[in-house]
Design a protein around this motif. Sequence first.
Motif, short mmCIF file in Angstrom:
data_model
loop_
_atom_site.label_atom_id
_atom_site.label_comp_id
_atom_site.label_asym_id
_atom_site.label_seq_id
_atom_site.Cartn_x
_atom_site.Cartn_y
_atom_site.Cartn_z
N GLY A 66 8.78 -7.84 -14.52
CA GLY A 66 8.46 -6.43 -14.33
C GLY A 66 7.11 -6.05 -14.92
O GLY A 66 6.68 -4.90 -14.83
N THR A 67 6.43 -7.02 -15.50
CA THR A 67 5.13 -6.75 -16.11
C THR A 67 4.11 -6.33 -15.06
O THR A 67 4.02 -6.95 -14.00
N VAL A 68 3.37 -5.30 -15.35
CA VAL A 68 2.35 -4.82 -14.42
C VAL A 68 0.97 -4.99 -15.03
O VAL A 68 0.74 -4.57 -16.16
N SER A 69 0.09 -5.64 -14.27
CA SER A 69 -1.31 -5.75 -14.73
C SER A 69 -2.18 -4.89 -13.83
O SER A 69 -2.10 -4.99 -12.61
N LYS A 70 -2.99 -4.05 -14.45
CA LYS A 70 -3.94 -3.26 -13.67
C LYS A 70 -5.27 -4.01 -13.68
O LYS A 70 -5.76 -4.37 -14.74
N LEU A 71 -5.80 -4.24 -12.50
CA LEU A 71 -7.05 -4.99 -12.46
C LEU A 71 -7.88 -4.56 -11.27
O LEU A 71 -7.35 -4.04 -10.29
N PRO A 72 -9.19 -4.75 -11.37
CA PRO A 72 -10.04 -4.39 -10.24
C PRO A 72 -9.73 -5.29 -9.05
O PRO A 72 -9.39 -6.47 -9.23
N LYS A 109 -4.04 6.75 -6.63
CA LYS A 109 -4.33 7.03 -8.04
C LYS A 109 -5.07 5.87 -8.71
O LYS A 109 -6.07 6.05 -9.39
N GLY A 110 -4.50 4.70 -8.50
CA GLY A 110 -5.11 3.53 -9.11
C GLY A 110 -6.52 3.29 -8.59
O GLY A 110 -7.45 3.02 -9.35
N LEU A 111 -6.66 3.39 -7.28
CA LEU A 111 -7.97 3.13 -6.68
C LEU A 111 -9.03 4.09 -7.23
O LEU A 111 -10.17 3.69 -7.46
N ALA A 112 -8.61 5.33 -7.46
CA ALA A 112 -9.55 6.32 -7.99
C ALA A 112 -10.07 5.86 -9.34
O ALA A 112 -11.20 6.16 -9.73
N VAL A 138 -6.07 -1.92 -8.92
CA VAL A 138 -4.81 -2.09 -8.20
C VAL A 138 -3.83 -2.69 -9.21
O VAL A 138 -4.24 -3.09 -10.30
N GLU A 139 -2.57 -2.74 -8.82
CA GLU A 139 -1.57 -3.22 -9.77
C GLU A 139 -0.92 -4.49 -9.28
O GLU A 139 -0.52 -4.60 -8.12
N PRO A 189 0.85 -1.18 0.00
CA PRO A 189 0.00 0.00 0.00
C PRO A 189 0.89 1.24 0.00
O PRO A 189 1.82 1.33 0.80
N LEU A 190 0.60 2.16 -0.92
CA LEU A 190 1.53 3.27 -1.10
C LEU A 190 1.19 4.50 -0.28
O LEU A 190 1.95 5.45 -0.24
N SER A 191 0.06 4.51 0.34
CA SER A 191 -0.23 5.67 1.19
C SER A 191 -0.98 5.23 2.43
O SER A 191 -1.41 4.09 2.53
N GLN A 192 -1.14 6.19 3.32
CA GLN A 192 -1.84 5.90 4.57
C GLN A 192 -3.31 6.28 4.47
O GLN A 192 -4.02 6.26 5.47
#
Length: 572
Positions: free
Chosen positions: A547-553, A532-535, A539-540, A477-480
């Motif tokens: 290093g592949t990133v998948s964005k998914l709900p 940002k992603g949650l908005a 999530v990633e 988690p990147l923020s509080q």
Amino acid sequence: MRTTQMLIPTLRDDPGEAETVSHRLMLRAGMIRKVAAGVYTYLPLGLRVIRKVEGIVREEMNRAGAQELLMPIASPAELWRETGRWDFYGKELFRFKDRHERDFCLGPTHEEVITDLIRREVRSYRHLPLNCYQIQTKFRDEIRPRFGLMRGREFIMKDAYSFDKDEAGAQLSYQKMYDAYQRIFTRCGLTFRAVEADTGLIGGDVSHEFMVLAETGEATVVYTDHGTYAANLERAEVPPPTESDPAPLQPIKAVSTPNKRTVEEVTSFLNISPRQLVKTLLYKTGQEVLVVLIRGDHEVNEVKLARLLGVNEVTLASPLDVQVTTNAPVGFAGPVDLKTKVRVLADHAIKATRNMVVGANQPDAHLVNANLDRDFKVDQFADLRNAQAGDPSPRGDGRLTLAKGIEVGQVFLLGTKYSKKMNATILDAQGQERLAVMGCYGIGVSRTAAAAIEQNHDAKGIIWPVPIAPFHVHLLPLSQSTAVQEQAAHLYDQLGRAGIEVLWDDRDERAGVKFNDADLIGAPFHLVIGDKGLAQGHVELKTRKTGTVSKLPPSEVVGTVSSWINGPSTGH
RNA sequence: CGGGGCGUAGCGCAGCCCGGUAGCGCGCCUGCUUUGGGAGCAGGAUGUCGGAGGUUCAAAUCCUCUCGCCCCGACCA
């Protein structure tokens, strides 16, 4: 697990003491800490990996019909004296005395202890075959411990011992273990190769080593690219040359070679190829001094020499012995007109060489155009050298290639070596006493973990194969913010319910710190949750290896991770 | 076992030659600000200088001994 509740002391800098990749990364990732040379504490993260490897080993051993027991680490000298290994094992055996001054040692391996058990408890062939194993800390006072877990003085090993009523049964037991090892190292996600091996201190007739191919390996593997032959360097056979030198014999003559002793010095001084030079080496066994002839571009294989001579070890003769035997200082020994009567052994290649350059048995002189039979005699020819790249395969299936490997396992067909010395007999169907036929099988569990890192890492850190990763998913988690924190908690819970092991970085750290630590620790998948992603409703999920990133709900996370972990291709 | 190197704060290191109040970076603690790839400011804590002995008014520094660790090698003539 939450990071804040786990001891994971990652290091920003490379510790000065570590050179090799696995050593450095294990220290930096907070997996191990050194207590003394070759002696380490496994921190929680390191222990999780060890336990994973143990789990795979245990499953496969059980599947192969072996049963787990646990023997003591300390064992009394009497057992070791029965087999002669109290002396034979030498300084590598950790020894101590109890309060009554009785000799003990810390077990480096357990043939004596298990054989003692079986000879007491098993009387009938009906109870065979029997294969017992344990996973335990072993002690070997290595001459030079190094590379962290790779060569420790204390390490975790799985050792198994099989007992059969006859040779055929023993071979079957051996094959079962060989097959189990193939499965174990495959499951650990390693690129490895089983090779024919020498039996060393353990003894026995047949042996294979399982080598993880890696540049940092201490062992050399010899194999054919397209064929089936594979052996370690100590063992690899070199067939005799099929063609001999067609050159006509030249008259022998002495030449002055002032202070030219080494192959390089003599060949460049005389402007000849090392192939023309013959090294005359004096070796000592317990009983005798003998001469070994080897071509200048070859190296003596002392294991082969010792085996040929039927001794435990051979050592090069001292300069004094050389002087006494050859009448010349080191560097000028030769087989022609030796002053002392000694046995002369020669590698097969000597037979096919003509007009050789040899030492003259006097200071600062060599002989050129020395020839076999005409100028000197050889008592015995044998395969005495190390294989080299390009040598023909002994199986006739191509040319040999050399590579470095880390020995993670070895299997031995022991025969009756131990049962005979310890009188471990069983009654056969005819009521006759027979010696149990044994095999023993080791896997370096801690070394396997280290080897996996050697084979799976990049500049940023470890890239664990899924089956032995300390955690499957590193949750970041990147923020509080409440949204991020709640989503993290929710996914942590969901993943846990699905049996997925998650390390939750719940520290209030900056993103960069978390990313760097995650890359270092090397969980196969990183689950990144940011505002940002949650908005945008996602999530990633990042695959560490690619290093592949998948964005998914968030709702798809558990299913996706599950399929990646359990699916056939874990190469994500 | 032989050779080389190193032991100074949790980690990485400087200081040692030329003796004179033990430092730097990172980390750690407190506060505020910051927050998507190792943050900023302010304040703070932390050392038997590996150990023992010696020389000296004075030793991290010089001398002797010792312990530990790392790397290379362990005889290829």
